[in-house]
Design a protein around this motif. Sequence first.
Motif, PDB file in Angstrom:
ATOM      1  N   LEU A  32       0.816  -1.214   0.000  1.00 59.66           N
ATOM      2  CA  LEU A  32       0.000   0.000   0.000  1.00 59.66           C
ATOM      3  C   LEU A  32       0.850   1.264   0.000  1.00 59.66           C
ATOM      4  CD1 LEU A  32      -2.874  -0.952   2.430  1.00 59.66           C
ATOM      5  CD2 LEU A  32      -3.084  -0.462   0.003  1.00 59.66           C
ATOM      6  N   ARG A  39      -3.820   3.486  -0.514  1.00 56.04           N
ATOM      7  CA  ARG A  39      -3.554   3.572   0.922  1.00 56.04           C
ATOM      8  C   ARG A  39      -4.605   4.434   1.613  1.00 56.04           C
ATOM      9  NH1 ARG A  39       0.368   6.751   4.417  1.00 56.04           N
ATOM     10  NH2 ARG A  39       0.232   8.170   2.664  1.00 56.04           N
ATOM     11  N   TYR A  42      -7.808   2.505   1.722  1.00 58.40           N
ATOM     12  CA  TYR A  42      -7.675   1.442   2.709  1.00 58.40           C
ATOM     13  C   TYR A  42      -7.877   1.990   4.122  1.00 58.40           C
ATOM     14  CZ  TYR A  42      -5.414  -2.206   5.506  1.00 58.40           C
ATOM     15  OH  TYR A  42      -5.132  -3.154   6.446  1.00 58.40           O
ATOM     16  N   ARG A  43      -7.265   3.133   4.417  1.00 63.46           N
ATOM     17  CA  ARG A  43      -7.422   3.733   5.748  1.00 63.46           C
ATOM     18  C   ARG A  43      -8.872   4.107   6.023  1.00 63.46           C
ATOM     19  NH1 ARG A  43      -2.991   5.637   8.802  1.00 63.46           N
ATOM     20  NH2 ARG A  43      -4.292   7.297   9.618  1.00 63.46           N
ATOM     21  N   GLU A  81      -4.282   0.606  11.838  1.00 65.06           N
ATOM     22  CA  GLU A  81      -3.963   1.826  11.090  1.00 65.06           C
ATOM     23  C   GLU A  81      -3.807   3.069  11.948  1.00 65.06           C
ATOM     24  OE1 GLU A  81      -3.251   2.528   7.797  1.00 65.06           O
ATOM     25  OE2 GLU A  81      -3.000   0.361   7.825  1.00 65.06           O
TER      26      GLU A  81
END
Length: 111
Positions: A32, A39, A42-43, A81
């Motif tokens: 990522l 990224r 994804y977060r 995260e």
Amino acid sequence: MTFETAISRDIVSAESPDRPIRRMLRRIRVWLEQHPRLRHAYRVAVGTLGTVIALLGLVLVPLPGPGWLIVFLGLAILGTEFRWARRLSGWLKRMLSRFWAWQKSRRAARA
């Protein structure tokens, strides 16, 4: 072995960096980092999923069943995260451990 010692030992062993899931997450994170747009998505996805699960767990806490377990699962997802979620999860684990120790000593004093 006391209850608190067993819990502490289990927590330490579960948070070991050489666990297969942690290795997989590190590989995903490296991939990522090479794709900044993914990224960010994804977060956002991790934040949304973790928040929904943690809030669902909080709703279930007063009911019989695994409410706290679901809260910790949501915080564990967020903790992959977000540093604040890892710290909050650790604090909650310590407070819950203290509560169970207090409850256990209270029951022993009553008996």
